[in-house]
Write an enzyme that holds these catalytic residues in place. Structure first.
Site, PDB file in Angstrom:
ATOM      1  CE  LYS A  41     -16.514 -39.202  30.551  1.00  0.00           C
ATOM      2  NZ  LYS A  41     -17.044 -38.498  29.325  1.00  0.00           N
ATOM      3  N   GLY A  42     -10.175 -39.190  33.075  1.00  0.00           N
ATOM      4  CA  GLY A  42      -8.788 -38.974  32.687  1.00  0.00           C
ATOM      5  C   GLY A  42      -7.777 -39.931  33.288  1.00  0.00           C
ATOM      6  CD  GLU A  97      -7.295 -36.832  38.913  1.00  0.00           C
ATOM      7  OE1 GLU A  97      -7.532 -37.647  38.007  1.00  0.00           O
ATOM      8  OE2 GLU A  97      -8.126 -35.975  39.287  1.00  0.00           O
ATOM      9  CG  ASP A  98      -6.422 -36.700  34.808  1.00  0.00           C
ATOM     10  OD1 ASP A  98      -6.546 -36.183  35.945  1.00  0.00           O
ATOM     11  OD2 ASP A  98      -7.256 -36.528  33.902  1.00  0.00           O
ATOM     12  CG  ASP A 101      -5.218 -27.077  37.016  1.00  0.00           C
ATOM     13  OD1 ASP A 101      -4.135 -26.529  36.796  1.00  0.00           O
ATOM     14  OD2 ASP A 101      -6.312 -26.603  36.650  1.00  0.00           O
ATOM     15  CE  LYS A 129      -2.171 -28.061  34.006  1.00  0.00           C
ATOM     16  NZ  LYS A 129      -3.171 -27.222  33.345  1.00  0.00           N
ATOM     17  CG  PHE A 150      -5.726 -27.062  28.734  1.00  0.00           C
ATOM     18  CD1 PHE A 150      -6.330 -26.920  29.982  1.00  0.00           C
ATOM     19  CD2 PHE A 150      -6.226 -28.003  27.851  1.00  0.00           C
ATOM     20  CE1 PHE A 150      -7.424 -27.705  30.339  1.00  0.00           C
ATOM     21  CE2 PHE A 150      -7.324 -28.791  28.201  1.00  0.00           C
ATOM     22  CZ  PHE A 150      -7.920 -28.634  29.448  1.00  0.00           C
ATOM     23  NE  ARG A 163     -12.027 -38.033  28.156  1.00  0.00           N
ATOM     24  CZ  ARG A 163     -11.986 -37.290  29.263  1.00  0.00           C
ATOM     25  NH1 ARG A 163     -10.925 -37.321  30.028  1.00  0.00           N
ATOM     26  NH2 ARG A 163     -13.005 -36.524  29.596  1.00  0.00           N
TER      27      ARG A 163
END
Ligand code: IMP
Ligand code: MG
Length: 174
Positions: A41-42, A97-98, A101, A129, A150, A163
């Site tokens: 969803k991000g 993509e958001d 990681d 990141k 985070f 969000r």
């Protein structure tokens, strides 16, 4: 336990940077149509903001992939919850993509998409990141590299909250 959100990148900073990246993408894909695959969803907030600023023809599709578990650490097991609606063979695909990681989600997803024989396949992320990388992922467009904290906002959640924040913040547990 409760949490507070510290602003890391303001709405203005994020929007400005997305405009810069959109200009670069528009230039790189000049004369072509780009097929955006937004990772739900991000990624959806970033995808919309990016798409609105592209000056080339755009089509869009959505995938929902989820790594198992609700923790703040990615488990590395990726499940396709919603697959593509359209074929991508022969198309210029840009995955949006958001955040990258560990890289596990995108490592899996890019290989999955590559097997469908797109004409080209690139990756655009709002956040990266790099310190957290466990598997290698080639990122073509990055808006911001951020430290190992985070993050929420601009599509990113903490237990499905935040969000909708129009800026990017760091979760601080109290
Ligand atoms: P990866 O597979 O470890 O690269 O994780 C990718 C996914 O984990 C992202 O698409 C996010 O959904 C989630 N994630 C990773 N870091 C964060 C964060 O800082 N905030 C919110 N979600 C995150
Ligand atoms: Mg994601």
């Amino acid at each position: 336990m409760s949490e507070t959100i510290r602003v890391l990148l303001s709405e203005e900073e994020v929007d400005q940077r997305i405009s810069e990246v959109a200009a670069k993408v528009s230039k790189d894909y000049e004369g072509r149509q780009v097929h955006l695959i937004s990772v739900l969803k991000g990624g959806v907030f970033f995808t919309c903001e990016l798409a609105k600023r592209l000056t080339i023809p755009v089509s869009m599709d959505f995938m929902y992939v989820s790594s198992y578990g609700m923790s703040t650490k990615s488990s590395g097991v990726v499940k396709i919850v919603k697959d593509l609606d359209e074929e991508i063979e022969g198309r210029d695909v840009l995955v949006v993509e958001d955040i990258i990681d560990s890289g596990r989600t995108l490592n899996y997803l890019l290989e999955y998409l590559q097997n469908k024989n797109p004409k080209s396949l690139r990756l655009c992320t709002l956040l990266d990141k790099p310190e957290r990388r466990a598997v290698e992922v080639h990122v073509d467009y990055t808006c911001f590299q951020i430290p190992d904290e985070f993050i929420v906002g601009y599509g990113l959640d903490y237990a499905q909250k935040y969000r909708n924040l129009p800026y990017i913040g760091v979760v601080e547990l109290n």
